[in-house]
Design a protein around this motif. Structure first.
Motif, PDB file in Angstrom:
ATOM      1  N   ARG A  98      -9.482   6.977 -20.381  1.00  0.00           N
ATOM      2  CA  ARG A  98      -9.248   8.339 -19.684  1.00  0.00           C
ATOM      3  C   ARG A  98      -8.706   9.473 -20.852  1.00  0.00           C
ATOM      4  N   ILE A  99      -9.563  10.224 -21.091  1.00  0.00           N
ATOM      5  CA  ILE A  99      -9.181  11.271 -22.274  1.00  0.00           C
ATOM      6  C   ILE A  99      -8.193  12.141 -21.738  1.00  0.00           C
ATOM      7  N   SER A 100      -8.125  12.383 -20.331  1.00  0.00           N
ATOM      8  CA  SER A 100      -6.934  13.134 -19.787  1.00  0.00           C
ATOM      9  C   SER A 100      -5.634  12.624 -20.066  1.00  0.00           C
ATOM     10  N   HIS A 101      -5.449  11.302 -20.077  1.00  0.00           N
ATOM     11  CA  HIS A 101      -4.201  10.612 -20.366  1.00  0.00           C
ATOM     12  C   HIS A 101      -3.938  10.701 -21.645  1.00  0.00           C
ATOM     13  N   LEU A 102      -4.855  10.534 -22.642  1.00  0.00           N
ATOM     14  CA  LEU A 102      -4.680  10.924 -24.235  1.00  0.00           C
ATOM     15  C   LEU A 102      -4.068  12.221 -24.253  1.00  0.00           C
ATOM     16  N   GLN A 103      -4.740  13.147 -23.874  1.00  0.00           N
ATOM     17  CA  GLN A 103      -4.335  14.533 -24.124  1.00  0.00           C
ATOM     18  C   GLN A 103      -3.056  14.843 -23.564  1.00  0.00           C
ATOM     19  N   GLU A 104      -2.584  14.072 -22.433  1.00  0.00           N
ATOM     20  CA  GLU A 104      -1.088  14.283 -22.090  1.00  0.00           C
ATOM     21  C   GLU A 104      -0.194  13.706 -22.751  1.00  0.00           C
ATOM     22  N   ALA A 105      -0.654  12.406 -23.338  1.00  0.00           N
ATOM     23  CA  ALA A 105       0.581  11.312 -24.054  1.00  0.00           C
ATOM     24  C   ALA A 105       0.419  11.739 -25.640  1.00  0.00           C
ATOM     25  N   TRP A 209       1.662   1.756 -36.227  1.00  0.00           N
ATOM     26  CA  TRP A 209       0.874   2.853 -35.814  1.00  0.00           C
ATOM     27  C   TRP A 209       1.292   3.591 -34.711  1.00  0.00           C
ATOM     28  N   HIS A 210       2.080   2.943 -33.699  1.00  0.00           N
ATOM     29  CA  HIS A 210       2.680   3.660 -32.377  1.00  0.00           C
ATOM     30  C   HIS A 210       3.883   4.521 -32.734  1.00  0.00           C
ATOM     31  N   ILE A 211       4.528   4.151 -34.031  1.00  0.00           N
ATOM     32  CA  ILE A 211       5.786   4.775 -34.404  1.00  0.00           C
ATOM     33  C   ILE A 211       5.353   5.705 -35.142  1.00  0.00           C
ATOM     34  N   ILE A 212       4.265   5.680 -36.146  1.00  0.00           N
ATOM     35  CA  ILE A 212       3.953   6.754 -36.944  1.00  0.00           C
ATOM     36  C   ILE A 212       3.371   8.015 -36.146  1.00  0.00           C
ATOM     37  N   PHE A 213       2.870   7.460 -34.808  1.00  0.00           N
ATOM     38  CA  PHE A 213       2.281   8.594 -33.863  1.00  0.00           C
ATOM     39  C   PHE A 213       3.230   8.953 -32.745  1.00  0.00           C
ATOM     40  N   GLY A 214       4.560   8.666 -33.131  1.00  0.00           N
ATOM     41  CA  GLY A 214       5.317   9.300 -32.320  1.00  0.00           C
ATOM     42  C   GLY A 214       6.110   8.531 -31.105  1.00  0.00           C
ATOM     43  N   LYS A 215       5.720   7.328 -30.762  1.00  0.00           N
ATOM     44  CA  LYS A 215       6.504   6.673 -30.010  1.00  0.00           C
ATOM     45  C   LYS A 215       7.646   5.785 -30.306  1.00  0.00           C
ATOM     46  N   GLU A 216       8.423   5.375 -29.350  1.00  0.00           N
ATOM     47  CA  GLU A 216       9.362   4.428 -29.510  1.00  0.00           C
ATOM     48  C   GLU A 216       9.228   3.247 -30.256  1.00  0.00           C
ATOM     49  N   ALA A 217      10.001   2.763 -30.981  1.00  0.00           N
ATOM     50  CA  ALA A 217       9.802   1.457 -31.694  1.00  0.00           C
ATOM     51  C   ALA A 217       9.291   0.428 -30.824  1.00  0.00           C
ATOM     52  N   VAL A 218       9.817   0.179 -29.356  1.00  0.00           N
ATOM     53  CA  VAL A 218       9.444  -0.529 -28.364  1.00  0.00           C
ATOM     54  C   VAL A 218       8.701   0.415 -27.419  1.00  0.00           C
ATOM     55  N   HIS A 219       7.396   0.039 -27.561  1.00  0.00           N
ATOM     56  CA  HIS A 219       6.294   0.628 -26.629  1.00  0.00           C
ATOM     57  C   HIS A 219       5.664  -0.332 -25.640  1.00  0.00           C
ATOM     58  N   CYS A 220       6.043  -0.545 -24.753  1.00  0.00           N
ATOM     59  CA  CYS A 220       5.766  -1.637 -23.805  1.00  0.00           C
ATOM     60  C   CYS A 220       5.724  -1.445 -22.377  1.00  0.00           C
ATOM     61  N   PRO A 221       4.736  -0.340 -22.118  1.00  0.00           N
ATOM     62  CA  PRO A 221       4.595  -0.007 -20.492  1.00  0.00           C
ATOM     63  C   PRO A 221       4.417  -1.209 -19.743  1.00  0.00           C
ATOM     64  N   SER A 222       4.550  -0.982 -18.553  1.00  0.00           N
ATOM     65  CA  SER A 222       4.333  -2.355 -17.615  1.00  0.00           C
ATOM     66  C   SER A 222       2.687  -2.202 -17.451  1.00  0.00           C
ATOM     67  N   ALA A 223       2.187  -3.541 -17.514  1.00  0.00           N
ATOM     68  CA  ALA A 223       0.630  -3.564 -17.438  1.00  0.00           C
ATOM     69  C   ALA A 223       0.105  -2.677 -16.059  1.00  0.00           C
ATOM     70  N   GLN A 224       0.456  -2.426 -15.078  1.00  0.00           N
ATOM     71  CA  GLN A 224       0.078  -1.815 -14.107  1.00  0.00           C
ATOM     72  C   GLN A 224       0.091  -0.353 -14.297  1.00  0.00           C
ATOM     73  N   GLU A 225       1.193   0.162 -14.968  1.00  0.00           N
ATOM     74  CA  GLU A 225       1.203   1.709 -15.373  1.00  0.00           C
ATOM     75  C   GLU A 225       0.148   1.890 -16.390  1.00  0.00           C
ATOM     76  N   CYS A 226      -0.144   1.083 -17.350  1.00  0.00           N
ATOM     77  CA  CYS A 226      -0.808   1.147 -18.631  1.00  0.00           C
ATOM     78  C   CYS A 226      -2.362   1.282 -18.011  1.00  0.00           C
ATOM     79  N   TYR A 227      -2.548   0.196 -17.331  1.00  0.00           N
ATOM     80  CA  TYR A 227      -4.126   0.172 -16.698  1.00  0.00           C
ATOM     81  C   TYR A 227      -4.423   1.427 -15.853  1.00  0.00           C
ATOM     82  N   CYS A 228      -3.653   1.766 -15.032  1.00  0.00           N
ATOM     83  CA  CYS A 228      -3.766   2.729 -14.085  1.00  0.00           C
ATOM     84  C   CYS A 228      -3.837   4.421 -14.774  1.00  0.00           C
ATOM     85  N   LYS A 229      -3.152   4.694 -15.698  1.00  0.00           N
ATOM     86  CA  LYS A 229      -2.918   5.734 -16.507  1.00  0.00           C
ATOM     87  C   LYS A 229      -4.052   5.769 -17.645  1.00  0.00           C
ATOM     88  N   THR A 230      -4.268   4.691 -18.341  1.00  0.00           N
ATOM     89  CA  THR A 230      -5.141   4.673 -19.511  1.00  0.00           C
ATOM     90  C   THR A 230      -6.746   4.494 -19.006  1.00  0.00           C
TER      91      THR A 230
END
Length: 276
Positions: A98-105, A209-230
């Motif tokens: 979902r491009i819309s999710h990437l544009q938001e996140a 990479w996730h830290i380089i691109f601005g996320k916290e060092a621990v970037h582990c959303p729940s599977a349900q949240e990730c599959y739905c949003k991404t």
């Protein structure tokens, strides 16, 4: 659904940029102006491929002109053990992204299953110097690498680093530009000068990479949240780390030679989709 206009599925359009990030086994190669190409005896590793551009150092207008709004960094092979798909196929992953999710996140991992990488893959201080069968591990060298990559006076070494593997991600133009060019040059120079084996330097970058691109060092959303949003997959039964029918950790870190037509027990899989 994936739309082709704002997204780059390969990094060919970066060919004239001052700095080129290319994911390959977790690592990046950097595009360097031809006059600045490393020469022998300069301290660089010359067994690492380096893409060279024929552009003047002072001409960076192409960065503004050609860097698309959204980019996807993905390995070259269509099938890989870590692809977040029941058949380990990258194509459905890209179609559903979902491009819309990437544009938001600003950044989005292409993998939601938390096995391998989450919830606490690396503890840089605690793991420092760790070896396995007499050989250093990425966990054991991460703290040392951080001091070279991230300028610890500005970014202290995190207690825990975690993200679902394996260096396949989406990122926006704005997120890339949030870092100065000098940072990417430093990442490139570390890669070219490090005495670490490729397997170690690649894994260090794979968990950076996730830290380089601005996320916290621990970037582990729940599977349900990730599959739905991404991917827009919102109706699966999920635990914290996985959703039914989405991803199963394979018995080996390589797929069978004739996958997806033939499985691990040499059984026919009746696969009829595209192979590349």
């Amino acid at each position: 659904m994936l739309t082709s206009r704002p997204v780059v599925l390969s990094l060919a359009t970066f060919i004239y940029l001052l700095v080129l990030l290319v994911i390959r086994d977790g690592r990046f190669l950097a595009l360097t102006p031809i006059n600045d190409a490393p020469q022998p005896s300069d301290g660089y590793r010359h067994d690492v491929a380096l893409v060279v551009a024929s552009m003047k150092k002072e001409d960076t207008s192409r960065i503004q002109k050609y860097l698309p709004g959204c980019l996807i960094f993905i390995h070259a092979s269509s099938f890989a053990w870590h692809n977040d798909d029941p058949g380990y196929n990258a194509l459905p992953t890209l179609r559903n992204f979902r491009i819309s999710h990437l544009q938001e996140a600003g950044y989005a991992n292409l993998r939601c299953a938390r096995v391998v990488g989450c919830p606490a893959e690396i503890r840089p201080v605690e793991d420092e110097g760790r070896a396995k069968n007499g050989a250093l591990t990425a966990n054991g060298v991460f703290r040392q690498a951080w001091h070279k990559l991230m300028m610890p006076e500005e970014a202290p070494v995190p207690e825990v680093v975690a993200v679902s593997c394996c260096s396949q991600l989406g990122v926006t133009r704005e997120t890339i530009r949030n870092r100065p060019l000098e940072d990417y040059v430093r990442f490139r120079d570390w890669l070219l000068r490090t005495p670490l084996e490729d397997s170690l330097s690649g894994r260090v970058l794979g968990f950076s990479w996730h830290i380089i691109f601005g996320k916290e060092a621990v970037h582990c959303p729940s599977a349900q949240e990730c599959y739905c949003k991404t991917f827009g997959i919102c109706d699966s039964a999920c635990s914290e780390g996985a959703c039914d029918g989405r991803y199963t950790l394979p018995p080996h870190s390589t797929l069978p030679e004739d996958w997806p037509r033939v499985g691990w027990e040499n059984e026919e899989r009746n696969f009829t989709g595209p192979l590349s």
